[in-house]
Design an enzyme around this catalytic site. Structure first.
Site, PDB file in Angstrom:
ATOM      1  CG  HIS A  96     121.575   1.096  18.431  1.00  0.00           C
ATOM      2  ND1 HIS A  96     122.797   0.826  18.994  1.00  0.00           N
ATOM      3  CD2 HIS A  96     121.554   2.430  18.181  1.00  0.00           C
ATOM      4  CE1 HIS A  96     123.517   1.943  19.048  1.00  0.00           C
ATOM      5  NE2 HIS A  96     122.777   2.928  18.577  1.00  0.00           N
ATOM      6  CB  SER A  97     119.883   3.309  21.657  1.00  0.00           C
ATOM      7  OG  SER A  97     119.878   4.404  22.545  1.00  0.00           O
ATOM      8  CG  MET A  98     113.692   3.219  23.179  1.00  0.00           C
ATOM      9  SD  MET A  98     112.549   4.464  22.519  1.00  0.00           S
ATOM     10  CE  MET A  98     111.763   3.527  21.221  1.00  0.00           C
ATOM     11  CB  SER A 123     123.461  -2.521  19.896  1.00  0.00           C
ATOM     12  OG  SER A 123     124.257  -1.508  19.331  1.00  0.00           O
TER      13      SER A 123
END
Length: 255
Positions: A96-98, A123
């Site tokens: 997710h993200s990073m 994500s």
């Protein structure tokens, strides 16, 4: 660990629930400032069907005395080394993200080592090959700027943002993680051989639907785009649906 205890753990990979003897493995990669325990609920939902592990980056929780790794590629190399020695299972990577960037680079590293992942699930992160016409750069030296960013992303409880003692604990790690993301440079290469499933919230300020759709360029296999209502942390409101989607992906049935 905060909010959960692991049934087994290594320095990098945490498992919160007992794993079945057979079946796939899900490895979860947290967002900037995030911890392995963010994925406790996902582990609880999926552990009857697969081994669920979450990556614990240095510089947080029980690894808080270690210096954070401020380089996405280096961080991915360290995690790849851990996964390469794990007992063989079909392995799905979820970031997710990073964490999506780290998971992507881990997928590349595993394929280079001849250990192809079963699938990559990203994500809340635009594809590595995308760039924005106007790059937004945070003032990482300004605590107030980082707190404003946390408020805008709506993924941190308001009580935490008002507690200076807690902020003093989390902001240094968040600052290092943002530095890792901002200095990441995508190096073009062969697309992955595994499928990519890309997830995004409808109102995510960090990733538009078109930017997330561009993940399709990073795989020579199947690509699936899933859009959920919500912002950057749409995951919190759609945890059950995302868990079911992951389970479907692990069996080849994403419907």
């Amino acid at each position: 660990m905060t909010g959960a205890s692991a049934t087994s753990a290594t320095l990098w990979l945490r498992r919160f629930h007992a794993a079945p003897d057979k079946g796939p493995r899900l490895v979860c990669f947290p967002h900037a400032g995030g911890t392995a325990s963010y994925f406790f609920q996902m582990s609880r939902a999926l552990h009857p069907f697969m081994e669920v592990m979450a990556v614990q980056y240095p510089g947080r929780q029980d690894r808080r005395r270690e210096s954070p790794v401020e380089d996405i590629t280096r961080l991915a190399d360290l995690v790849t080394r851990e996964l390469a020695t794990a007992p063989p299972r079909p392995t799905l990577l979820f970031g997710h993200s990073m964490g999506a960037l780290v998971a992507f680079e881990v997928a590349r590293g595993l394929e280079h080592a001849g250990i192809a992942p079963f699938a990559l699930i990203t994500s809340g992160r635009r594809a590595p090959s995308t760039s924005r016409a106007v790059a937004r750069s945070l003032n990482l030296d300004d605590d107030a700027c980082l707190v404003d960013e946390l408020r805008a992303l709506d993924g941190t409880h308001s009580q935490v943002l008002e507690d200076q003692q807690l902020l003093d604990m989390i902001l240094p790690t968040l600052r290092s993680d943002y530095r890792a993301v901002e200095t990441y440079t995508y190096v073009a290469g062969q697309p992955l051989n595994c499928p990519i499933v890309a997830l995004v919230g409808t109102n995510d300020p960090q990733a538009t639907i078109d930017e997330v759709r561009a993940w399709s360029k990073h795989t020579a296999a199947d690509f699936t785009l899933r859009v959920f209502g919500g912002g950057h942390f749409y995951l919190d409101a759609h945890a059950e649906a995302v868990a079911e989607m992951i389970r479907g992906t692990s069996t080849g049935d994403e419907s």
